[in-house]
Design an enzyme around this catalytic site. Structure first.
Site, PDB file in Angstrom:
ATOM      1  N   TYR A  31       0.825  -1.206   0.000  1.00 45.72           N
ATOM      2  CA  TYR A  31       0.000   0.000   0.000  1.00 45.72           C
ATOM      3  C   TYR A  31       0.859   1.254   0.000  1.00 45.72           C
ATOM      4  O   TYR A  31       2.084   1.188   0.145  1.00 45.72           O
ATOM      5  CB  TYR A  31      -0.970  -0.004   1.186  1.00 45.72           C
ATOM      6  CG  TYR A  31      -0.367   0.351   2.537  1.00 45.72           C
ATOM      7  CD1 TYR A  31       0.466  -0.540   3.218  1.00 45.72           C
ATOM      8  CD2 TYR A  31      -0.627   1.581   3.135  1.00 45.72           C
ATOM      9  CE1 TYR A  31       1.001  -0.211   4.457  1.00 45.72           C
ATOM     10  CE2 TYR A  31      -0.101   1.913   4.382  1.00 45.72           C
ATOM     11  CZ  TYR A  31       0.710   1.017   5.033  1.00 45.72           C
ATOM     12  OH  TYR A  31       1.238   1.336   6.251  1.00 45.72           O
ATOM     13  N   ARG A  50       8.386   4.322  -4.532  1.00 40.72           N
ATOM     14  CA  ARG A  50       8.348   3.429  -3.364  1.00 40.72           C
ATOM     15  C   ARG A  50       7.355   2.291  -3.597  1.00 40.72           C
ATOM     16  O   ARG A  50       7.608   1.149  -3.218  1.00 40.72           O
ATOM     17  CB  ARG A  50       7.983   4.218  -2.098  1.00 40.72           C
ATOM     18  CG  ARG A  50       8.075   3.363  -0.840  1.00 40.72           C
ATOM     19  CD  ARG A  50       7.943   4.169   0.439  1.00 40.72           C
ATOM     20  NE  ARG A  50       6.608   4.727   0.601  1.00 40.72           N
ATOM     21  CZ  ARG A  50       6.255   5.526   1.600  1.00 40.72           C
ATOM     22  NH1 ARG A  50       7.153   5.883   2.521  1.00 40.72           N
ATOM     23  NH2 ARG A  50       5.032   6.008   1.695  1.00 40.72           N
ATOM     24  N   ARG A  98      -7.476 -20.748  -1.792  1.00 46.74           N
ATOM     25  CA  ARG A  98      -6.486 -20.528  -0.739  1.00 46.74           C
ATOM     26  C   ARG A  98      -5.313 -21.496  -0.838  1.00 46.74           C
ATOM     27  O   ARG A  98      -5.479 -22.707  -0.686  1.00 46.74           O
ATOM     28  CB  ARG A  98      -7.118 -20.639   0.653  1.00 46.74           C
ATOM     29  CG  ARG A  98      -6.127 -20.279   1.761  1.00 46.74           C
ATOM     30  CD  ARG A  98      -6.715 -20.364   3.155  1.00 46.74           C
ATOM     31  NE  ARG A  98      -5.707 -20.005   4.154  1.00 46.74           N
ATOM     32  CZ  ARG A  98      -4.778 -20.854   4.622  1.00 46.74           C
ATOM     33  NH1 ARG A  98      -4.740 -22.095   4.191  1.00 46.74           N
ATOM     34  NH2 ARG A  98      -3.874 -20.457   5.511  1.00 46.74           N
ATOM     35  N   HIS A 100      -0.876 -20.948  -0.119  1.00 45.35           N
ATOM     36  CA  HIS A 100       0.146 -19.935   0.171  1.00 45.35           C
ATOM     37  C   HIS A 100       0.914 -19.532  -1.081  1.00 45.35           C
ATOM     38  O   HIS A 100       1.249 -18.368  -1.278  1.00 45.35           O
ATOM     39  CB  HIS A 100       1.139 -20.456   1.223  1.00 45.35           C
ATOM     40  CG  HIS A 100       0.556 -20.548   2.600  1.00 45.35           C
ATOM     41  ND1 HIS A 100      -0.494 -21.369   2.917  1.00 45.35           N
ATOM     42  CD2 HIS A 100       0.884 -19.911   3.749  1.00 45.35           C
ATOM     43  CE1 HIS A 100      -0.792 -21.239   4.199  1.00 45.35           C
ATOM     44  NE2 HIS A 100       0.023 -20.356   4.732  1.00 45.35           N
ATOM     45  N   LYS A 146       6.329  -1.656   1.998  1.00 42.23           N
ATOM     46  CA  LYS A 146       5.122  -1.091   2.619  1.00 42.23           C
ATOM     47  C   LYS A 146       3.997  -2.117   2.462  1.00 42.23           C
ATOM     48  O   LYS A 146       3.110  -2.003   1.607  1.00 42.23           O
ATOM     49  CB  LYS A 146       4.771   0.274   2.006  1.00 42.23           C
ATOM     50  CG  LYS A 146       3.966   1.148   2.960  1.00 42.23           C
ATOM     51  CD  LYS A 146       3.981   2.603   2.542  1.00 42.23           C
ATOM     52  CE  LYS A 146       2.992   3.461   3.324  1.00 42.23           C
ATOM     53  NZ  LYS A 146       3.149   3.487   4.767  1.00 42.23           N
ATOM     54  N   GLU A 179      12.243   2.688  13.925  1.00 50.52           N
ATOM     55  CA  GLU A 179      11.225   3.683  13.561  1.00 50.52           C
ATOM     56  C   GLU A 179      10.046   3.567  14.509  1.00 50.52           C
ATOM     57  O   GLU A 179      10.092   2.809  15.479  1.00 50.52           O
ATOM     58  CB  GLU A 179      10.785   3.479  12.110  1.00 50.52           C
ATOM     59  CG  GLU A 179      10.179   2.106  11.865  1.00 50.52           C
ATOM     60  CD  GLU A 179       9.762   1.850  10.420  1.00 50.52           C
ATOM     61  OE1 GLU A 179       9.549   2.805   9.668  1.00 50.52           O
ATOM     62  OE2 GLU A 179       9.641   0.664  10.065  1.00 50.52           O
ATOM     63  N   LEU A 203      10.850   1.570   7.102  1.00 51.91           N
ATOM     64  CA  LEU A 203      10.192   2.057   5.892  1.00 51.91           C
ATOM     65  C   LEU A 203      10.869   3.352   5.442  1.00 51.91           C
ATOM     66  O   LEU A 203      11.051   4.262   6.259  1.00 51.91           O
ATOM     67  CB  LEU A 203       8.713   2.326   6.168  1.00 51.91           C
ATOM     68  CG  LEU A 203       7.973   2.683   4.888  1.00 51.91           C
ATOM     69  CD1 LEU A 203       7.612   1.428   4.127  1.00 51.91           C
ATOM     70  CD2 LEU A 203       6.753   3.515   5.169  1.00 51.91           C
TER      71      LEU A 203
END
Ligand code: PDD
Length: 284
Positions: A31, A50, A98, A100, A146, A179, A203
């Site tokens: 995101y 990014r 489903r 992985h 992110k 952070e 990040l």
């Protein structure tokens, strides 16, 4: 509120995804959060760069070119009322049975964008600063992505809230600063701004970059290097940055005052420079 979902602009109440979406099932996605000031998108090329890094890191093809992203984002900004917004942009590996392992053959990604009003910190927070706690950084070793799988960050933030604080500052291996749960952290000592290096353990904040650029352009002494735990507890000032919080002073850490216990000179300088930069670059 108008959102964007897989090629369509629609009211948020009509935006629906499958329960088999890999974002929902595995947190398999990335995101971005992008501020918009007076309908001007802040640092879009940097946010898209990014985003590319995050997508490449999870081996997910970028669904759009930068020009296409810019068009979608601009359209979303136009379709929402507030002058100042923050955009949330979310891409998952799509809908599949489903398993992985990545779907093979691959399926179309889910692309979702929404706009929220951007409320930058109120005057009281700027005047008094915020309180924070410290905690061991128990996240994985790819904090540069992110990723939407934010459970560690959620738990770390809640730890701060439960302690009556606003943010948790993370310390890796009881050795050095990384952070905040949703922010970057700077330490100030003897007039020098200290910033942890952009590596796999944090990040790479867009606001962090702006602050360092402003420091460089205005002759503010600064060092980008590992910041030791002892330096965090011995700081004259601690600063927090993020797209939605901009620049804030942390004035209480683990219940003890940071420096004088009031936002300091470095905060005042950088906050003023940040506002001036915003005004000149974004609102002109
Ligand atoms: N979070 N570090 C982490 C873990 C973050 O989640 C964020 C931002 C930052 C600061 O990055 P930037 O300056 O680009 O916003 C650093 C956003 C705001 C969020 O998740 O809502």
């Amino acid at each position: 509120m108008t959102v964007y979902l897989n090629g369509q602009f629609l009211p948020i109440t009509e935006a629906k995804i499958s329960v088999l979406d890999r974002g929902f099932i595995f947190g398999d996605g990335v995101y971005e959060v992008i501020p918009v000031y007076s309908r001007h998108i802040f640092r879009l090329p940097e946010h898209l760069q990014r985003l590319r890094h995050s997508l490449d890191s999870i081996k997910l093809a970028n669904p759009y070119s930068d020009a296409e992203w810019a068009q979608i984002i601009q359209e979303l900004v136009t379709r929402n009322a507030p002058e100042d917004q923050y955009l949330y942009l979310h891409i998952t590996r799509g809908v599949a049975k489903r398993d992985h392992a990545f779907p093979n053959p691959s399926v179309p990604p889910t692309v979702f964008l929404m706009s929220n009003p951007l409320n930058t910190p109120p005057a009281a927070l700027l005047q008094n600063g915020i309180s924070a706690i410290t905690a061991p950084d128990n996240r994985w070793l790819r904090c540069d992505i992110k990723a939407i799988s934010l459970l560690p960050n959620v738990l770390l933030r809640q730890m701060a809230i439960d302690a009556g604080c606003a943010e948790t500052i993370m310390l890796r291996d009881n050795e050095f600063l990384t952070e905040g749960s949703a922010s970057n952290i700077f330490v100030v000592k003897n007039g020098v701004l200290l910033a942890p290096p952009k590596d796999n353990l944090m990040l790479p904040g867009i606001t962090y970059d702006v602050v360092l650029e402003l420091a460089a352009a205005n002759g503010i002494p600064h060092e980008v290097r590992k910041v030791q735990v002892a330096e965090v507890f011995d700081a004259d000032e601690l600063l927090l940055t993020s797209s939605t919080k901009e620049v804030l002073a942390i004035t209480l850490l683990d219940e003890k005052p940071v420096g004088s216990g009031k936002p300091g000179a470095m905060f005042a300088k950088l906050h003023a420079l940040y506002q001036k930069f915003k005004q000149e670059v974004m609102r002109a």
